[in-house]
Design a protein around this motif. Structure first.
Motif, PDB file in Angstrom:
ATOM      1  N   TRP A   1      16.056  43.421  15.728  1.00  0.00           N
ATOM      2  CA  TRP A   1      16.775  43.413  17.012  1.00  0.00           C
ATOM      3  C   TRP A   1      16.202  44.450  17.984  1.00  0.00           C
ATOM      4  CZ3 TRP A   1      19.789  40.332  19.689  1.00  0.00           C
ATOM      5  CH2 TRP A   1      20.593  40.836  20.706  1.00  0.00           C
ATOM      6  N   GLY A   2      15.912  45.607  17.471  1.00  0.00           N
ATOM      7  CA  GLY A   2      15.447  46.702  18.316  1.00  0.00           C
ATOM      8  C   GLY A   2      14.081  46.472  18.933  1.00  0.00           C
ATOM      9  N   ARG A   3      13.347  45.503  18.425  1.00  0.00           N
ATOM     10  CA  ARG A   3      12.006  45.265  18.964  1.00  0.00           C
ATOM     11  C   ARG A   3      12.026  44.393  20.216  1.00  0.00           C
ATOM     12  NH1 ARG A   3      10.708  44.242  13.304  1.00  0.00           N
ATOM     13  NH2 ARG A   3       9.726  46.102  12.402  1.00  0.00           N
ATOM     14  N   TYR A   4      13.179  43.801  20.506  1.00  0.00           N
ATOM     15  CA  TYR A   4      13.284  42.978  21.719  1.00  0.00           C
ATOM     16  C   TYR A   4      13.776  43.842  22.871  1.00  0.00           C
ATOM     17  CZ  TYR A   4      12.896  39.040  18.481  1.00  0.00           C
ATOM     18  OH  TYR A   4      12.474  38.164  17.528  1.00  0.00           O
ATOM     19  N   GLN A   5      13.529  43.386  24.096  1.00  0.00           N
ATOM     20  CA  GLN A   5      14.014  44.134  25.254  1.00  0.00           C
ATOM     21  C   GLN A   5      15.511  43.919  25.444  1.00  0.00           C
ATOM     22  OE1 GLN A   5      11.955  43.327  28.868  1.00  0.00           O
ATOM     23  NE2 GLN A   5      10.249  44.693  28.359  1.00  0.00           N
ATOM     24  N   HIS A   6      16.196  45.018  25.661  1.00  0.00           N
ATOM     25  CA  HIS A   6      17.636  44.943  25.918  1.00  0.00           C
ATOM     26  C   HIS A   6      17.970  45.827  27.102  1.00  0.00           C
ATOM     27  CE1 HIS A   6      17.940  43.113  21.954  1.00  0.00           C
ATOM     28  NE2 HIS A   6      17.251  44.124  21.484  1.00  0.00           N
ATOM     29  N   GLU A   7      19.107  45.536  27.709  1.00  0.00           N
ATOM     30  CA  GLU A   7      19.657  46.449  28.714  1.00  0.00           C
ATOM     31  C   GLU A   7      20.989  46.935  28.182  1.00  0.00           C
ATOM     32  OE1 GLU A   7      20.094  45.166  32.801  1.00  0.00           O
ATOM     33  OE2 GLU A   7      18.135  44.188  32.638  1.00  0.00           O
ATOM     34  N   PHE A   8      21.396  48.106  28.684  1.00  0.00           N
ATOM     35  CA  PHE A   8      22.701  48.621  28.294  1.00  0.00           C
ATOM     36  C   PHE A   8      23.777  47.616  28.715  1.00  0.00           C
ATOM     37  CE2 PHE A   8      26.317  51.659  28.897  1.00  0.00           C
ATOM     38  CZ  PHE A   8      26.427  51.993  27.557  1.00  0.00           C
ATOM     39  N   GLY A   9      24.553  47.153  27.745  1.00  0.00           N
ATOM     40  CA  GLY A   9      25.600  46.183  28.078  1.00  0.00           C
ATOM     41  C   GLY A   9      25.141  44.737  28.047  1.00  0.00           C
ATOM     42  N   SER A  10      23.884  44.486  27.613  1.00  0.00           N
ATOM     43  CA  SER A  10      23.418  43.099  27.550  1.00  0.00           C
ATOM     44  C   SER A  10      23.914  42.448  26.259  1.00  0.00           C
ATOM     45  CB  SER A  10      21.889  43.026  27.682  1.00  0.00           C
ATOM     46  OG  SER A  10      21.250  43.619  26.580  1.00  0.00           O
ATOM     47  N   ALA A  11      23.340  41.295  25.934  1.00  0.00           N
ATOM     48  CA  ALA A  11      23.807  40.495  24.795  1.00  0.00           C
ATOM     49  C   ALA A  11      25.301  40.224  24.924  1.00  0.00           C
ATOM     50  CB  ALA A  11      23.478  41.174  23.462  1.00  0.00           C
ATOM     51  N   GLY A  12      25.720  39.864  26.130  1.00  0.00           N
ATOM     52  CA  GLY A  12      27.121  39.536  26.376  1.00  0.00           C
ATOM     53  C   GLY A  12      28.034  40.746  26.233  1.00  0.00           C
ATOM     54  N   GLY A  13      27.517  41.929  26.573  1.00  0.00           N
ATOM     55  CA  GLY A  13      28.345  43.141  26.540  1.00  0.00           C
ATOM     56  C   GLY A  13      28.377  43.822  25.187  1.00  0.00           C
ATOM     57  N   THR A  14      27.559  43.352  24.233  1.00  0.00           N
ATOM     58  CA  THR A  14      27.621  43.930  22.887  1.00  0.00           C
ATOM     59  C   THR A  14      26.484  44.913  22.612  1.00  0.00           C
ATOM     60  OG1 THR A  14      26.343  42.096  21.988  1.00  0.00           O
ATOM     61  CG2 THR A  14      28.739  41.896  21.920  1.00  0.00           C
ATOM     62  N   GLU A  15      25.454  44.878  23.458  1.00  0.00           N
ATOM     63  CA  GLU A  15      24.291  45.720  23.203  1.00  0.00           C
ATOM     64  C   GLU A  15      24.544  47.111  23.792  1.00  0.00           C
ATOM     65  OE1 GLU A  15      21.739  45.754  21.303  1.00  0.00           O
ATOM     66  OE2 GLU A  15      21.174  47.655  22.225  1.00  0.00           O
ATOM     67  N   LEU A  16      25.085  48.000  22.978  1.00  0.00           N
ATOM     68  CA  LEU A  16      25.509  49.297  23.504  1.00  0.00           C
ATOM     69  C   LEU A  16      24.738  50.453  22.882  1.00  0.00           C
ATOM     70  CD1 LEU A  16      29.339  48.619  23.606  1.00  0.00           C
ATOM     71  CD2 LEU A  16      27.671  48.388  25.434  1.00  0.00           C
ATOM     72  N   SER A  17      23.732  50.136  22.077  1.00  0.00           N
ATOM     73  CA  SER A  17      22.995  51.240  21.461  1.00  0.00           C
ATOM     74  C   SER A  17      22.114  51.896  22.522  1.00  0.00           C
ATOM     75  CB  SER A  17      22.154  50.723  20.309  1.00  0.00           C
ATOM     76  OG  SER A  17      21.180  49.828  20.798  1.00  0.00           O
ATOM     77  N   ILE A  18      22.002  53.189  22.444  1.00  0.00           N
ATOM     78  CA  ILE A  18      21.189  53.939  23.397  1.00  0.00           C
ATOM     79  C   ILE A  18      20.193  54.764  22.593  1.00  0.00           C
ATOM     80  CG2 ILE A  18      21.217  55.795  25.111  1.00  0.00           C
ATOM     81  CD1 ILE A  18      23.998  54.807  25.915  1.00  0.00           C
ATOM     82  N   ASP A  19      18.923  54.603  22.920  1.00  0.00           N
ATOM     83  CA  ASP A  19      17.886  55.361  22.228  1.00  0.00           C
ATOM     84  C   ASP A  19      17.731  56.711  22.921  1.00  0.00           C
ATOM     85  OD1 ASP A  19      15.746  56.343  20.905  1.00  0.00           O
ATOM     86  OD2 ASP A  19      14.288  54.915  21.728  1.00  0.00           O
ATOM     87  N   LEU A  20      18.233  57.751  22.271  1.00  0.00           N
ATOM     88  CA  LEU A  20      18.169  59.081  22.899  1.00  0.00           C
ATOM     89  C   LEU A  20      16.789  59.704  22.734  1.00  0.00           C
ATOM     90  CD1 LEU A  20      21.647  60.386  21.736  1.00  0.00           C
ATOM     91  CD2 LEU A  20      20.970  59.808  24.064  1.00  0.00           C
ATOM     92  N   ASP A  21      15.948  59.036  21.957  1.00  0.00           N
ATOM     93  CA  ASP A  21      14.652  59.621  21.621  1.00  0.00           C
ATOM     94  C   ASP A  21      13.520  58.960  22.417  1.00  0.00           C
ATOM     95  OD1 ASP A  21      13.084  61.406  20.224  1.00  0.00           O
ATOM     96  OD2 ASP A  21      12.571  59.912  18.683  1.00  0.00           O
ATOM     97  N   SER A  22      13.809  58.557  23.652  1.00  0.00           N
ATOM     98  CA  SER A  22      12.768  57.919  24.456  1.00  0.00           C
ATOM     99  C   SER A  22      12.181  58.921  25.443  1.00  0.00           C
ATOM    100  CB  SER A  22      13.370  56.737  25.223  1.00  0.00           C
ATOM    101  OG  SER A  22      14.264  57.219  26.204  1.00  0.00           O
ATOM    102  N   ASP A  23      11.031  58.594  26.014  1.00  0.00           N
ATOM    103  CA  ASP A  23      10.418  59.461  27.033  1.00  0.00           C
ATOM    104  C   ASP A  23      11.363  59.646  28.219  1.00  0.00           C
ATOM    105  OD1 ASP A  23       8.194  59.722  25.497  1.00  0.00           O
ATOM    106  OD2 ASP A  23       6.981  58.250  26.602  1.00  0.00           O
ATOM    107  N   LEU A  24      12.007  58.546  28.614  1.00  0.00           N
ATOM    108  CA  LEU A  24      12.897  58.635  29.777  1.00  0.00           C
ATOM    109  C   LEU A  24      14.103  59.524  29.487  1.00  0.00           C
ATOM    110  CD1 LEU A  24      12.820  54.980  31.147  1.00  0.00           C
ATOM    111  CD2 LEU A  24      12.058  57.040  32.349  1.00  0.00           C
TER     112      LEU A  24
END
Lengths: 385, 221
Positions: free
Chosen positions: B189-212
């Protein structure tokens, strides 16, 4: 709790009269709206920033300085200041200047802007919008806190020995809100610095904003600025008020139906059910607004969008009377009695001066004599070495 | 024990009943029958896009998802398999059909098995499914079964259509039974592109370990 109005600065045809105000008329109107906001007892007036028609607000600090000069208590703010296409050095200078002229009665809200063509007009690229916003704010944050800044980043010329002048009033930086509707990185940055977080709360169902605010609160606590309940949250809202509910609905419908962004789309009743829009009697607006704290937790600032979609000035001023006289006083009382005692006070300059200095006098930077340069070391101010 | 599959039928047919819906129903029924032979139970839910037409139009222009549309999105989010059926207009899938799928979050349907079906007044539209519709469902990262269904007027009296329905139905059952979607989602799942709140509001994981995220916390990009 602070209450205020925020304007997008749109110049929209009035769908009822068919008239489109001139830029001159609309700019004149916005000053009257801000003055009215103070007169009816609101705390805050905020203006957007846009660089394309049909908007007028390309120079927010000029407008806000004028409004500050014509008011006594009103806090002037933005919604939002573009942290992407503006040079953070210019933001530091312009808003520090505004802060002095307004005697601290100001703050600002940062946003990225989502109009792709605007970016290249200012030499920027919307695809870099997020890293640009984050880096620009990292710099802005230092410019207001360090007298002399050496800095190098990706998005602007490096700085060597740069001093942003004037230094913030009382050497207390303006309070910053970070506005975002979908970007965890922006919420993270707000939390990291202990700044405020603002959710515009206008277009989308509340669940959308609840997620991001929850994340911001958790990270605010994580970075040690206080508890989750002490995080500083602002919300937008949108209302049209009339003494009788049905009058409000009838009067606002033509404006809703042709409003920029959501007009020509959903039915107003559906939009009211699914978004924070209230159209109705003062009591209905009060009831709906009171639900916000249940969803988002206790918060510090409630802003209302009251002057968009071509509503004529006379109507907007009348709306402000109703908001200030019949809605906000009740909200203040009700929220005060329900609010968690742990909730942070809303940010004001006086409060921030007190937090920094206690009862000691505030720092008043006095520059050294001009040496003809600013890069040969040493402090430009008399009280530091 | 019987495993239960949720099958969602999406039909962009306009009359009631429509041949588009009829084609989708026949495929769904065959899916249920073939699954039952393998001891799987199939729960069929139908989304008639006709009833969502105004909400779909609103969503396209205002990001405002109406209640009926939300219900359809939620059904798809939980679907184990999908039968998507549309009439062909002007040599393409109905705008109602493509609009609906364009509204969905990019990651809502990842790895879900899909049977694609289309109806038309003439056999000249026969390649619309394979040439046009597959691209949309590839973008959505679904897995479309090898056999596409297409029925023009003359096909309704041709037994070959039934055979193609059987083929497509079995292909769908095989993909559902293989647990393809579950495995992809649980392991990748994590290898696909997601936005915060996507997948019908269920995709809520946030990667705190990113460059951004490091940049957000005062670091360097």
């Amino acid at each position: 709790m602070q209450f205020g109005v925020f304007s997008v600065s749109d110049i929209t045809r009035d769908p009822v009269s068919g008239e489109t105000p001139s830029e001159a008329e609309r700019i004149d109107a916005i000053v009257q709206i801000a003055e009215k906001a103070e007169e009816v007892g609101l705390d805050v007036f905020a203006i957007g920033e846009h660089h394309n028609p049909p908007f007028f607000s390309s120079a927010p600090t000029t407008l806000l300085a004028h409004i500050a000069a014509r008011t006594k208590k009103l806090i002037v703010s933005t919604a939002t200041t573009l942290i992407t296409t503006n040079d953070p050095v210019r933001i530091a200078e312009e808003y520090a200047m505004l802060q002095h002229l307004a005697k601290g009665r100001m703050d600002l809200m940062l946003g990225r802007g989502n109009t792709a063509p605007v970016y290249p007009w200012f030499g920027a690229d919307i695809r870099q919008s997020l890293p640009m916003a984050l880096e620009n704010y990292n710099l802005l944050h230092r410019l207001w806190r360090e007298d002399v800044v050496d800095w190098e980043g990706k998005f602007r010329t490096p700085l060597q020995g740069f001093t942003s002048t004037p230094r913030p009033l009382d050497d207390v930086p303006p309070f910053v809100w970070h506005g975002s509707i979908r970007t965890p990185e922006i919420a993270e940055q707000a939390a990291y610095y202990g700044d405020g977080f603002f959710a515009n709360n206008i277009f989308w169902p509340k669940e959308h904003y609840m997620r991001l605010i929850k994340f911001y609160r958790q990270r605010y606590a994580h970075y040690g600025h206080g508890t989750e309940k002490q995080a500083v949250v602002g919300l937008g809202g949108q209302a049209y008020i009339a003494k009788r509910s049905q009058d409000a609905i009838n009067e606002f419908r033509p404006y809703f139906n042709e409003a920029p962004v959501y007009g020509h789309g959903p039915k107003m009743e559906d939009f009211m059910e699914m978004t924070p829009l209230s159209v109705g009697s003062p009591q209905e607006v009060i009831d709906k607004t009171l639900t916000f704290r249940e969803h988002f937790g206790d918060y510090q600032r409630q802003m209302f969008l009251m002057d968009h979609a071509g509503l004529p000035l006379k109507t907007v001023l009348n709306q402000l009377d109703l908001l200030g006289e019949e809605v906000v006083p009740v909200l203040r009382k009700e929220i005060e009695s329900r609010q968690d005692p742990e909730t942070a006070k809303p940010p004001t300059h006086a409060l921030r001066v007190k937090e920094k200095y206690g009862d000691q006098p505030a720092r008043q930077p006095r520059p050294n004599a001009n040496r003809g340069d600013n890069v040969t070391g040493g402090s430009p101010y008399q009280d530091t070495e | 024990m019987t495993e239960q599959f949720k099958l969602v039928v999406v039909s962009a047919g306009t009359s009631d009943p429509s041949s588009t819906r009829l084609l989708a129903d026949r495929a769904a029924q065959r899916v249920a029958t073939l699954a039952a032979e393998k001891q799987y139970k199939v729960d069929i839910q139908v989304v008639e896009l006709r009833e969502l037409a105004s909400e779909i139009a609103n969503a396209l222009v205002s990001t405002h998802i109406g209640p009926k549309l939300q219900k359809a999105i939620t059904a798809l989010q939980h679907a184990d398999g999908i039968v998507a059926s549309t009439p062909v207009y002007k040599a393409g899938a109905s705008g109602l059909f493509t609009s609906f799928f364009q509204i969905l979050d990019n990651d809502l349907l990842i790895a879900k098995p899909v049977v694609l079906a289309a109806t038309a007044g003439t056999a000249r539209h026969a390649l619309v499914v394979d040439d046009q519709m597959r691209g949309l469902f590839a973008y959505l990262r679904t897995i479309v079964v090898p056999t596409s269904l297409f029925a023009s007027t003359e096909d309704w009296q041709d037994n070959a259509l039934n055979q193609r329905i059987d083929r497509a139905a079995l292909e769908l059952v095989a993909l559902m039974a293989a647990g393809f979607e579950k495995q992809v989602r649980s392991e990748s799942w994590g290898r696909y592109q997601h936005e915060f709140g996507s997948a019908g509001g269920t995709e809520l994981s946030i990667d705190l370990d990113s460059d951004l995220m490091r940049l957000a916390a005062g670091g360097h990009a």
